[in-house]
Design an enzyme around this catalytic site. Structure first.
Site, PDB file in Angstrom:
ATOM      1  N   HIS A  21     -29.780  26.886 -26.257  1.00 22.27           N
ATOM      2  CA  HIS A  21     -30.950  26.524 -27.063  1.00 22.27           C
ATOM      3  C   HIS A  21     -31.995  27.639 -27.029  1.00 22.27           C
ATOM      4  O   HIS A  21     -32.464  28.104 -28.075  1.00 22.27           O
ATOM      5  CB  HIS A  21     -31.553  25.220 -26.540  1.00 22.27           C
ATOM      6  N   GLU A  22     -32.346  28.067 -25.820  1.00 20.05           N
ATOM      7  CA  GLU A  22     -33.369  29.104 -25.698  1.00 20.05           C
ATOM      8  C   GLU A  22     -32.869  30.455 -26.213  1.00 20.05           C
ATOM      9  O   GLU A  22     -33.650  31.248 -26.737  1.00 20.05           O
ATOM     10  CB  GLU A  22     -33.820  29.229 -24.240  1.00 20.05           C
ATOM     11  N   HIS A  25     -33.684  30.752 -29.880  1.00 15.65           N
ATOM     12  CA  HIS A  25     -35.069  31.200 -30.102  1.00 15.65           C
ATOM     13  C   HIS A  25     -35.190  32.700 -29.833  1.00 15.65           C
ATOM     14  O   HIS A  25     -35.785  33.437 -30.623  1.00 15.65           O
ATOM     15  CB  HIS A  25     -36.015  30.448 -29.156  1.00 15.65           C
TER      16      HIS A  25
END
Length: 424
Positions: A21-22, A25
């Site tokens: 997920h990170e 980003h």
């Protein structure tokens, strides 16, 4: 599966879904030219820290998520003000380092009082050195050193807010997007692991045996064919087997199994569950064949669809208040369930990890302050208004939302711990 292996797999599940997920980003922020100051897994005090390039990668104490800190999202921690005495190091006519303290210890530097400074637009600094003002250009990746910490400056074109809305939106949406991709891939891996049921099965197999269950205390193993129960032929009728065992709580049941072509008789005593039905602790399965590439994709899509419906049904209950506190689970309960599923085997753990990844992606897209969905909503409002919203007000909204989420997390975690202590 041993305890150490279960713990390792449980930690790995959390690490993978949060990291992917990170990373979404991080990757799209870097592609947009945004300075990413920190890539963190977890919150709270740092346990591990490593700097690579412009970004510091950290592992933090509280395993409740993660974050990617981009330049311009929050006020810069270190500021240089006119009238302040600093020391600078110059290389190739560019300032590469600005020292704000312990100036007497800085060798090979130029020391003076700041006359003017602009580290975002003009990238320049003017120093009053022994009564004469000298002007210097600052390297776009110059470091400000204070209190033993190095902070890279962030020119305005490296700020999150300086990028077009579409690039900022992509950097925000990329986190949930990577969770969706991971879920789809893992569901596909799961489909490959379990295969496709045969069209006309003729037998029931033992898919798994639960630890500390009655089946684990007798000679029942994964892969055994269940020929009959209490003399009743089972064939491929799973429901018939469940019905016979369910009607025999605390009563010995005679199961005839076939292992490596040889018939064996095993006597097992089902334990009653909460409803009073007898359970021996096995997961029945039907014969399967390997899934084709098309079937793998199709099955993965079907699992994505059904899981998404399941998640939204649960979120609807949360919004409408059709739940009790015990129905909610935080990191502690999730870890507990993950460890239980890990004991069933890699296939089940793969499916569970896919579900968790999908849930994380969907949950983060909710329009709740501090979540990605809220940030995308603010970007949408900026696009409609054709001008940015007040950054201080937006930051306050996200801060309040984050504080409320953390408070809810604490309450749920406290309840989970109490439940474990009570042995529920």
């Amino acid at each position: 599966m041993g305890t150490i292996q279960v713990v390792f797999l449980t930690v790995l599940v959390f690490f993978v879904i949060v990291t992917i997920h990170e990373w979404g980003h991080y990757y799209f922020a870097k592609r947009a030219g945004i300075l990413v100051r920190e890539f963190a897994i977890g919150f709270g005090p740092k346990l591990f820290s490593l700097k690579r390039g412009e970004t510091r990668f950290t592992l933090r104490l509280i395993p409740a998520g993660g974050f990617v800190r981009m330049a311009g999202e929050d006020p810069e921690i270190v500021e240089v003000q006119p009238g302040q005495t600093v020391a600078i190091r110059v290389k190739d006519n560019l300032v590469t380092r600005l020292y704000l303290d312990r100036l007497d210890e800085r060798t090979g530097t130029i020391r003076g009082e700041v006359d003017s400074v602009d580290l975002e637009h003009k990238l320049s600094i003017s120093l009053n050195v022994e009564g004469e003002v000298e002007n210097y250009s600052v390297h776009p990746q110059a470091l400000v050193i204070a209190r033993g910490k190095e902070t890279q400056i962030a020119p305005i074109d490296r700020h999150f807010g300086s990028k077009p809305i579409r690039k900022r939106a992509m950097a925000i949406f990329a986190g949930p997007m990577m969770n969706f991709i991971l879920a789809f891939v893992l569901f596909g891996v799961y489909a490959q692991m379990v295969g496709v049921p045969l069209e006309n099965p003729d037998k029931v197999l033992i898919g798994s045996v639960l630890e500390k269950a009655p089946a684990s205390e007798v000679d029942l193993k994964k892969g055994d064919i269940i020929d009959s129960v209490n003399g009743v032929k089972i064939g491929a009728d799973v429901a018939k087997m469940i019905d016979i065992i369910g009607k025999s709580p605390n009563k010995p049941v005679e199961m005839t199994i076939i292992r490596e072509g040889q018939a064996q008789v095993v006597v097992v005593t089902p334990r009653p569950d909460e409803a009073g039905d007898g359970k021996v602790g096995i997961t029945p399965s039907l014969p399967t064949r390997p899934a084709t590439a098309v079937e793998t994709v199709t099955r993965s899509a079907e699992l994505m669809k059904s899981s998404t419906v399941f998640i939204f049904e649960n979120l609807k209950m949360l919004v409408t208040g059709q739940f009790k506190l015990d129905d909610l689970g935080g990191p502690v309960r999730t870890a507990e369930v993950t460890s239980q599923i890990a004991k069933k085997g890699i296939a089940q753990l793969t499916s569970w990890t896919a579900l968790l990844s999908l849930y994380l992606g969907i949950f983060n897209l909710l329009p709740v302050p501090a979540l990605d969905g809220s940030r995308l909503l603010f970007l949408g409002l900026e696009g409609i208004r054709r001008r940015p919203l007040d950054p201080s007000k937006e930051s306050m909204v996200h801060f309040v939302g984050f504080a409320m989420l953390m408070l809810l997390m604490l309450v749920v975690t406290y309840n989970d711990i109490l439940r474990l202590v009570r042995g529920e």
